[in-house]
Design a protein around this motif. Structure first.
Motif, short mmCIF file in Angstrom:
data_model
loop_
_atom_site.label_atom_id
_atom_site.label_comp_id
_atom_site.label_asym_id
_atom_site.label_seq_id
_atom_site.Cartn_x
_atom_site.Cartn_y
_atom_site.Cartn_z
N GLY A 185 0.82 -1.21 0.00
CA GLY A 185 0.00 0.00 0.00
C GLY A 185 0.85 1.26 0.00
N LYS A 186 1.91 1.25 0.80
CA LYS A 186 2.82 2.40 0.82
C LYS A 186 3.48 2.59 -0.53
N GLN A 187 3.89 1.49 -1.15
CA GLN A 187 4.53 1.57 -2.47
C GLN A 187 3.55 2.13 -3.50
N ARG A 188 2.29 1.70 -3.44
CA ARG A 188 1.29 2.20 -4.37
C ARG A 188 1.08 3.70 -4.18
N ILE A 189 1.04 4.15 -2.95
CA ILE A 189 0.86 5.58 -2.67
C ILE A 189 2.07 6.37 -3.14
N ARG A 190 3.27 5.84 -2.93
CA ARG A 190 4.48 6.52 -3.43
C ARG A 190 4.46 6.64 -4.95
N LEU A 226 4.29 10.04 -7.05
CA LEU A 226 5.29 10.36 -8.07
C LEU A 226 4.62 10.74 -9.39
N GLN A 227 3.63 9.97 -9.81
CA GLN A 227 2.93 10.27 -11.06
C GLN A 227 2.24 11.64 -11.00
N GLN A 228 1.58 11.92 -9.89
CA GLN A 228 0.84 13.17 -9.76
C GLN A 228 1.79 14.38 -9.69
N VAL A 229 2.90 14.23 -8.96
CA VAL A 229 3.87 15.33 -8.85
C VAL A 229 4.51 15.60 -10.21
N ARG A 230 4.89 14.53 -10.92
CA ARG A 230 5.47 14.71 -12.25
C ARG A 230 4.50 15.41 -13.19
N ALA A 231 3.23 15.00 -13.16
CA ALA A 231 2.23 15.62 -14.03
C ALA A 231 2.05 17.10 -13.69
N ALA A 232 2.00 17.42 -12.39
CA ALA A 232 1.83 18.81 -11.98
C ALA A 232 3.03 19.65 -12.40
N LEU A 233 4.24 19.13 -12.21
CA LEU A 233 5.44 19.87 -12.60
C LEU A 233 5.56 20.00 -14.12
N SER A 273 3.11 20.27 -16.21
CA SER A 273 2.17 21.29 -16.68
C SER A 273 2.71 22.70 -16.47
N VAL A 274 3.60 22.88 -15.52
CA VAL A 274 4.13 24.20 -15.22
C VAL A 274 5.50 24.43 -15.86
N THR A 275 6.39 23.43 -15.77
CA THR A 275 7.77 23.62 -16.23
C THR A 275 8.07 22.93 -17.56
N GLY A 276 7.22 22.01 -17.95
CA GLY A 276 7.49 21.24 -19.16
C GLY A 276 8.36 20.02 -18.90
N GLN A 277 8.76 19.81 -17.64
CA GLN A 277 9.60 18.67 -17.27
C GLN A 277 9.04 18.00 -16.02
N GLY A 278 9.22 16.67 -15.92
CA GLY A 278 8.77 15.95 -14.73
C GLY A 278 9.62 16.21 -13.51
N LEU A 279 10.92 16.40 -13.70
CA LEU A 279 11.91 16.76 -12.69
C LEU A 279 12.14 15.71 -11.60
N VAL A 280 11.12 15.16 -11.00
CA VAL A 280 11.25 14.29 -9.83
C VAL A 280 11.41 12.84 -10.28
N GLU A 281 12.43 12.18 -9.73
CA GLU A 281 12.69 10.78 -10.06
C GLU A 281 12.05 9.82 -9.06
N LYS A 282 12.04 10.19 -7.78
CA LYS A 282 11.45 9.35 -6.74
C LYS A 282 10.82 10.21 -5.66
N VAL A 283 9.76 9.68 -5.06
CA VAL A 283 9.17 10.26 -3.86
C VAL A 283 9.54 9.31 -2.73
N LEU A 284 10.24 9.82 -1.74
CA LEU A 284 10.72 8.99 -0.63
C LEU A 284 10.02 9.37 0.67
N PHE A 285 9.52 8.37 1.39
CA PHE A 285 8.96 8.61 2.70
C PHE A 285 10.11 8.49 3.69
N THR A 286 10.44 9.59 4.37
CA THR A 286 11.51 9.54 5.35
C THR A 286 10.96 9.38 6.76
N GLY A 287 9.67 9.43 6.91
CA GLY A 287 9.03 9.20 8.19
C GLY A 287 7.54 9.01 7.99
#
Length: 177
Positions: free
Chosen positions: A141-146, A150-157, A159-173
């Protein structure tokens, strides 16, 4: 008799003086050991970070088709504050706190990502608050949420910058009550 008293006092002073020096020496030795251990841990952390950064560059043959082209070293952009939200649980609602860092490649991507942190925070909050306590309890479940984050953050970025920029979303806590 007076001479014996003087000798006894001198012996007491000598033994108490020796005790003081032994105590001072022990404290100084302990302090040196603590400093050496602290320096060793600090230098070990820097070597580990440098080694992980040098080993984190993959060859194009090892890249999957889903991952963006990896240019530059891995850099991490931390969200300024943890995400706190309420999710439905089995018997009652649960409060969840997630600390997140984003992995990006190259300094230009890092700067663009930092510039758009409010957009990223809003996107992540939407994804996290749409989850359930049952999802956050399991590794799958945590992996699915990550992955969804990641997909949603890439899509949002994109739409604004023209690049996905983010390679991974990491839960540090992750804390759930």
């Amino acid at each position: 008799m007076a001479e014996e008293d003087n000798q006894a006092e001198e012996q007491e002073q000598t033994s108490s003086g020796k005790k003081k020096w032994i105590i001072i020496g022990g404290v100084a030795g302990l302090l040196v050991i603590v400093i050496v251990i602290a320096v060793w841990f600090m230098s070990g952390d820097q070597q580990t970070v440098q080694a992980s950064q040098s080993n984190s560059v993959e060859t194009p043959a090892s890249q999957s088709s889903e991952q963006p082209a990896q240019v530059g070293s891995a850099l991490y952009v931390g969200m300024p504050r943890p995400f706190v939200f309420i999710v439905p649980g089995d018997a009652r609602e649960r409060t969840v706190q997630i600390s997140v860092q984003l992995m990006v490649r190259g300094e230009q991507s890092e700067e663009l990502t930092k510039r758009h942190i409010p957009l990223i925070e809003g996107t992540l909050h939407e994804v996290f608050s749409s989850s359930t306590a049952d999802e956050l309890r399991t590794a799958e479940g945590k992996q699915r949420i990550r992955q969804l984050a990641l997909q949603q953050v890439r899509a949002a970025l994109e739409s604004v910058t023209g690049q996905g920029l983010v390679e991974k979303v990491l839960f540090t806590g992750l804390v759930m009550q």
